[in-house]
Design a protein around this motif. Structure first.
Motif, mmCIF file in Angstrom:
data_model
loop_
_atom_site.group_PDB
_atom_site.id
_atom_site.type_symbol
_atom_site.label_atom_id
_atom_site.label_comp_id
_atom_site.label_asym_id
_atom_site.label_seq_id
_atom_site.Cartn_x
_atom_site.Cartn_y
_atom_site.Cartn_z
ATOM 1 N N ALA A 717 18.806 -0.944 6.301
ATOM 2 C CA ALA A 717 17.690 -0.121 6.790
ATOM 3 C C ALA A 717 16.659 0.096 5.685
ATOM 4 C CB ALA A 717 18.210 1.227 7.286
ATOM 5 N N GLY A 718 17.142 0.326 4.466
ATOM 6 C CA GLY A 718 16.241 0.499 3.315
ATOM 7 C C GLY A 718 15.415 -0.752 3.052
ATOM 8 N N ALA A 719 16.079 -1.915 3.160
ATOM 9 C CA ALA A 719 15.370 -3.192 2.938
ATOM 10 C C ALA A 719 14.306 -3.405 4.013
ATOM 11 C CB ALA A 719 16.360 -4.347 2.949
ATOM 12 N N ALA A 720 14.666 -3.098 5.275
ATOM 13 C CA ALA A 720 13.724 -3.272 6.397
ATOM 14 C C ALA A 720 12.519 -2.349 6.237
ATOM 15 C CB ALA A 720 14.428 -2.989 7.714
ATOM 16 N N MET A 721 12.774 -1.107 5.824
ATOM 17 C CA MET A 721 11.679 -0.159 5.623
ATOM 18 C C MET A 721 10.713 -0.641 4.552
ATOM 19 S SD MET A 721 11.156 3.103 3.615
ATOM 20 C CE MET A 721 9.739 2.296 2.981
ATOM 21 N N ALA A 722 11.260 -1.146 3.454
ATOM 22 C CA ALA A 722 10.418 -1.633 2.351
ATOM 23 C C ALA A 722 9.552 -2.802 2.801
ATOM 24 C CB ALA A 722 11.299 -2.052 1.173
ATOM 25 N N LEU A 723 10.165 -3.706 3.570
ATOM 26 C CA LEU A 723 9.442 -4.912 3.995
ATOM 27 C C LEU A 723 8.377 -4.614 5.037
ATOM 28 C CD1 LEU A 723 12.402 -7.443 4.178
ATOM 29 C CD2 LEU A 723 10.471 -7.532 2.597
ATOM 30 N N SER A 724 8.519 -3.553 5.816
ATOM 31 C CA SER A 724 7.552 -3.266 6.882
ATOM 32 C C SER A 724 6.160 -2.981 6.305
ATOM 33 C CB SER A 724 8.019 -2.078 7.727
ATOM 34 O OG SER A 724 8.042 -0.898 6.962
ATOM 35 N N SER A 725 6.098 -2.166 5.233
ATOM 36 C CA SER A 725 4.803 -1.855 4.602
ATOM 37 C C SER A 725 4.195 -3.097 3.977
ATOM 38 C CB SER A 725 4.983 -0.783 3.525
ATOM 39 O OG SER A 725 5.426 0.405 4.100
ATOM 40 N N VAL A 726 5.031 -3.864 3.288
ATOM 41 C CA VAL A 726 4.543 -5.068 2.606
ATOM 42 C C VAL A 726 3.991 -6.066 3.621
ATOM 43 C CG1 VAL A 726 5.186 -6.990 1.101
ATOM 44 C CG2 VAL A 726 6.162 -4.724 0.715
ATOM 45 N N SER A 727 4.667 -6.194 4.770
ATOM 46 C CA SER A 727 4.219 -7.168 5.784
ATOM 47 C C SER A 727 2.859 -6.792 6.344
ATOM 48 C CB SER A 727 5.248 -7.268 6.916
ATOM 49 O OG SER A 727 5.347 -6.030 7.594
ATOM 50 N N VAL A 728 2.595 -5.477 6.530
ATOM 51 C CA VAL A 728 1.312 -5.017 7.058
ATOM 52 C C VAL A 728 0.188 -5.321 6.065
ATOM 53 C CG1 VAL A 728 -0.015 -2.902 7.499
ATOM 54 C CG2 VAL A 728 2.147 -3.268 8.659
ATOM 55 N N VAL A 729 0.400 -5.022 4.790
ATOM 56 C CA VAL A 729 -0.624 -5.272 3.771
ATOM 57 C C VAL A 729 -0.864 -6.775 3.616
ATOM 58 C CG1 VAL A 729 -1.284 -4.922 1.352
ATOM 59 C CG2 VAL A 729 -0.045 -3.133 2.560
ATOM 60 N N THR A 730 0.217 -7.542 3.623
ATOM 61 C CA THR A 730 0.093 -9.003 3.489
ATOM 62 C C THR A 730 -0.686 -9.598 4.661
ATOM 63 O OG1 THR A 730 2.239 -9.021 2.367
ATOM 64 C CG2 THR A 730 1.380 -11.144 3.094
ATOM 65 N N ASN A 731 -0.435 -9.081 5.864
ATOM 66 C CA ASN A 731 -1.173 -9.558 7.037
ATOM 67 C C ASN A 731 -2.662 -9.261 6.902
ATOM 68 O OD1 ASN A 731 -1.257 -10.761 9.692
ATOM 69 N ND2 ASN A 731 -1.658 -8.714 10.491
ATOM 70 N N SER A 732 -3.001 -8.091 6.348
ATOM 71 C CA SER A 732 -4.405 -7.744 6.128
ATOM 72 C C SER A 732 -5.047 -8.694 5.121
ATOM 73 C CB SER A 732 -4.534 -6.301 5.618
ATOM 74 O OG SER A 732 -4.106 -5.392 6.604
ATOM 75 N N LEU A 733 -4.300 -9.056 4.098
ATOM 76 C CA LEU A 733 -4.832 -9.950 3.060
ATOM 77 C C LEU A 733 -5.114 -11.353 3.600
ATOM 78 C CD1 LEU A 733 -2.652 -8.862 0.010
ATOM 79 C CD2 LEU A 733 -5.102 -8.553 0.256
ATOM 80 N N ARG A 734 -4.481 -11.720 4.729
ATOM 81 C CA ARG A 734 -4.752 -13.033 5.340
ATOM 82 C C ARG A 734 -6.217 -13.163 5.757
ATOM 83 N NH1 ARG A 734 -2.475 -12.958 10.083
ATOM 84 N NH2 ARG A 734 -2.928 -15.141 10.534
ATOM 85 N N LEU A 735 -6.865 -12.011 6.007
ATOM 86 C CA LEU A 735 -8.288 -12.015 6.371
ATOM 87 C C LEU A 735 -9.143 -12.707 5.319
ATOM 88 C CD1 LEU A 735 -9.277 -8.496 7.772
ATOM 89 C CD2 LEU A 735 -9.875 -10.687 8.749
ATOM 90 N N LYS A 736 -8.726 -12.555 4.057
ATOM 91 C CA LYS A 736 -9.514 -13.109 2.949
ATOM 92 C C LYS A 736 -9.695 -14.612 3.066
ATOM 93 C CE LYS A 736 -8.755 -9.932 -0.861
ATOM 94 N NZ LYS A 736 -8.392 -9.837 -2.267
ATOM 95 N N TRP A 737 -8.686 -15.284 3.598
ATOM 96 C CA TRP A 737 -8.706 -16.751 3.590
ATOM 97 C C TRP A 737 -9.152 -17.346 4.924
ATOM 98 C CZ3 TRP A 737 -4.325 -14.086 1.550
ATOM 99 C CH2 TRP A 737 -4.384 -13.960 0.154
ATOM 100 N N LYS A 738 -9.494 -16.452 5.883
ATOM 101 C CA LYS A 738 -10.009 -16.963 7.156
ATOM 102 C C LYS A 738 -11.493 -17.302 7.008
ATOM 103 C CE LYS A 738 -6.855 -14.749 10.423
ATOM 104 N NZ LYS A 738 -6.735 -13.835 11.559
ATOM 105 N N LYS A 739 -11.933 -18.317 7.739
ATOM 106 C CA LYS A 739 -13.338 -18.706 7.678
ATOM 107 C C LYS A 739 -14.173 -17.809 8.583
ATOM 108 C CE LYS A 739 -12.690 -23.544 6.434
ATOM 109 N NZ LYS A 739 -12.970 -24.936 6.796
#
Length: 739
Positions: A717-739
């Motif tokens: 559960a601790g691992a899943a909680m940690a990854l949830s925040s990181v996945s949201v921020v990483t998804n936002s950063l994908r915007l940078k590389w979109k045309k």
């Protein structure tokens, strides 16, 4: 960053010590409760407080003290130093988290190995206690301190969940280690959960480390823009020659030297020399711009091969670059409409999760059977661990930060998150003609002489040189090789043209009405040419002596090279386009035909533009207004999304929610695509944040246990909680590389 309105002060300050979205909600509530505060908003992703307060009742220092009592802090440094301090704090926090995470992993590893594989070795519980204690008490102490400060204010945040879950697991394990007989007498095994407490803190520290690194990447646009400001400049003084001084010492009126390859330090006007300047970092346009005497230059742009001197006209916070940085910061800190709903959820999230954990404990205790108490405790701890308000809190602002930053890099300045979100829904765009579709710079297309004479050309050039009429500049630019002659009795004739005397004879420059009033004879050849140009919607100017017309000139405002492409792209996107202009019907029709615009209105007054915007809005359309002049400002203020051309008037840019720095229409479809990508990213982030909690919390509570006997391990559960925040921020950063 302060604005005064009577005794109401509006300021923006960085908030320190926030660890999750619930922290932002808590800090916001603390500020709102202070006497004299009119409005307050805290953005978790940017870490900024925007506050309006009555200076007679409170101060920034009092607000800082209120936040400090709640476990947070305000950075009250000067704006010029804030970014450097925040950067230093970010680096220090990242390094501290990195050190804590490494130690937590090293100390937790033996606890996990013993807890899972070597439970029966001598003194296993005592060894795990020895390794887990520094992780919980030393490396995890910030969670407990934060939770205690929140409790004192009757609030809760992420720290509360972590402190409760790990604290309960740790204390329960100590009890079982010391009073092992308590469970043995009841026929139960005295399990210890030191590994759960240690690993939960380790995973959360790891998640925070990754999140801190990712959040640092979302604000790279600001860092890039700030990096454009040079630290020193070369001041040219009459008595001392060239002197290198810090940029802070530059004053308006100073003459500065720019050498090849150097960045321009402040805004100004070229007074000597010429060069080409790379303005791509401000306008997004890759082609260097020629600069010579009288041309404007802007801070942050890069000089190419030549060198020149310029006079400073705007320094410090007044430069275009400083205004852009401020606008980007404010936009990244603003909240999109969807964020308000998320903030409400985040503010009640932690109490709801604690309630669910208590309910889980009660249900397991009542219906859990043989090992009810142990499983009740584990399930409650797992619920507290897996719940994550961080992912919810980061979903919208991180996408907005990246979207606004990407826009700034492309030369699209976005003032607030609301307009970025709303641009996604635009279905009607109103375009001003002059300066928006066209260049806004009239140019002479052609000149036909009755009989060419260089002395007559010099007279025409000299009259237009003295005239203040906007079209006169076009003639002067066209005849720039002609020489100036000395005129007498120059007179500007309002609405008609100008006249002057040369060698005792009168000469006229203006419209046909002026020539008719003076009974000037016009040849058939010139008359025919003038009619031809008028049919092409060109402006016709006449040059004549007292008795006869000497020449006729055609002037037009050229359509910008990319306007046709931009209009075509917008129409393919399903956006209805309308062109409004104060010009005559023939000109409007010609421009609409050349650009492919189907709807247009000519001879429109400024107030009529705003009325037209309202008419479209009443039809249920989301309307964008694009303009560049003072006459467009009312319509810009009325539209749902207002877009100003950067080379237009200051008032249009002040009113507009978006500014296209290069004044290139092709940036508008780019802005709409950026909005669509940002909104799509926000929806993805919110979906995953909600779905994570909707699925994770019931599983943690043990909803699957009656079906297949599955109980979620608190460590997972601790691992899943940690990854949830990181996945949201990483998804936002994908915007940078979109045309």
């Amino acid at each position: 960053m302060a604005k005064q309105d009577k005794n109401i002060i509006k300021e923006s300050y960085p908030v320190l010590g926030m660890s999750c979205a619930a922290c932002a909600s808590s800090a916001e509530n603390i500020i709102k409760q202070q006497e004299g505060v009119v409005d307050a908003s805290v953005n978790f992703a940017t870490g900024n407080l925007s506050v309006a307060y009555q200076s007679s009742l409170t101060s920034s220092e009092k607000l800082q003290q209120a936040l400090q009592s709640g476990g947070y802090d305000l950075l009250l440094e000067e704006e010029s130093k804030q970014q450097e301090t925040l950067e230093a704090l970010h680096v220090a926090k990242y390094q501290q988290l990195k050190s804590k995470t490494i130690w937590a992993i090293l100390l937790s590893l033996p606890v996990v190995l013993i807890g899972m594989f070597f439970m029966n070795i001598p003194y296993a519980n005592e060894i795990m206690f020895a390794f887990a204690t520094p992780v919980v008490i030393w490396l995890g102490r910030d969670f407990f301190v934060g939770a205690w400060k929140q409790a004192k204010h009757h609030t809760s945040n992420m720290d509360t969940l972590v402190a409760l879950s790990t604290g309960i697991a740790y204390l329960f394990s100590i009890f079982n280690m010391i009073f092992e007989d308590f469970w043995m007498r009841r026929g139960l095994h005295a399990h210890v959960y030191f590994e759960a407490a240690a690993v939960i803190i380790t995973f959360i520290l790891l998640g925070k480390l990754l999140e801190e690194k990712a959040k640092g990447s979302t604000s790279t646009a600001i860092k890039k823009l700030m990096g454009l400001q040079p630290k020193t400049v070369t001041l040219v003084q009459e008595d001392k020659g060239e002197v290198v001084i810090p940029i802070e010492q530059v004053q308006i009126g100073n003459r500065l030297l720019v050498k090849p390859g150097e960045k321009i330090a402040v805004d100004g006007i070229v007074v000597f020399g010429n060069s080409y300047v790379d303005e791509s970092m401000l306008s997004g346009e890759p082609v260097p711009v020629a600069k010579s005497h009288g041309e404007k230059v802007f801070a942050g742009t890069i000089n190419q091969k030549g060198s020149f001197q310029f006079e400073a006209t705007k320094v410090g916070k007044e430069t275009l670059l400083a205004q852009i940085i401020k606008m980007v910061q404010e936009a990244q800190g603003s909240k999109a409409p969807v964020q308000k709903l998320v903030d409400k959820i985040a503010s009640i999230f932690v109490p709801v999760v604690i309630s669910i954990a208590i309910l889980t404990f009660i249900l397991w205790t009542v219906f859990g059977g043989e090992h009810a108490i142990v499983q009740a405790l584990l399930a409650a701890v797992t619920v507290l661990v897996i719940a994550c308000p961080c992912a919810l809190g980061l979903a919208t602002p991180t996408a907005i930060m990246v979207g606004v930053g990407k826009g700034a890099e492309q030369g699209i300045l976005i003032k607030d998150a609301e307009s970025l979100e709303l641009a996604n829904n635009i279905d009607a765009i109103i375009l001003d003609k002059t300066g928006t579709i066209t260049a806004g710079r009239p140019e002479v297309n052609d000149i036909v002489w009755a009989q060419y004479n260089s002395s007559q050309e010099a007279i025409l050039f000299s009259i237009e040189k003295q005239s203040e009429h906007p079209l006169a500049e076009a003639v002067v630019n066209y005849l720039n090789q002609a020489h100036v002659v000395e005129l007498s009795q120059f007179e500007s004739i309002t609405g008609k043209g100008a006249q002057a005397n040369y060698n005792g004879l009168s000469y006229f420059v203006g419209n046909k009405k002026l020539l008719e009033e003076r009974e000037v004879e016009i040849s058939t050849a010139l008359e025919t040419k003038a009619k031809e140009w008028l049919s092409q919607s060109k402006t016709v100017i006449w040059f004549a002596s007292e008795r006869t017309a000497l020449a006729v000139l055609a002037i037009s405002d050229q359509i910008k090279p990319t306007s046709v492409q931009a209009i075509d792209e917008l129409q393919k996107m399903g956006v209805e386009l309308y062109m409004l202009t104060g010009d005559n019907e023939a000109t409007a029709q010609a421009i609409a035909h050349q650009t492919g615009i189907r709807h247009y209105k000519a001879e429109v007054l400024p107030q009529d533009k705003a009325t037209f915007v309202k008419d479209l809005q009443q039809q249920g359309k989301v309307v964008a207004m694009v303009g560049d002049g003072i006459n467009d400002s009312t319509a810009l203020a009325t539209a749902d999304v207002s877009i100003a051309m950067g080379k237009g008037s200051d008032i249009a840019m002040d009113v507009a929610k978006m500014t296209i720095i290069s004044s290139d229409l092709i940036k508008i479809p780019q802005a709409i695509r950026l909005s669509k990508q940002t909104v799509a990213t926000i929806k993805q982030n919110l979906f995953w944040a909600f779905i994570y909690n909707l699925i994770g919390i019931p599983i943690a509570a043990g909803i699957l246990y009656p079906i297949n006997g599955f109980l979620l391990n608190p460590m997972l559960a601790g691992a899943a909680m940690a990854l949830s925040s990181v996945s949201v921020v990483t998804n936002s950063l994908r915007l940078k590389w979109k045309k």
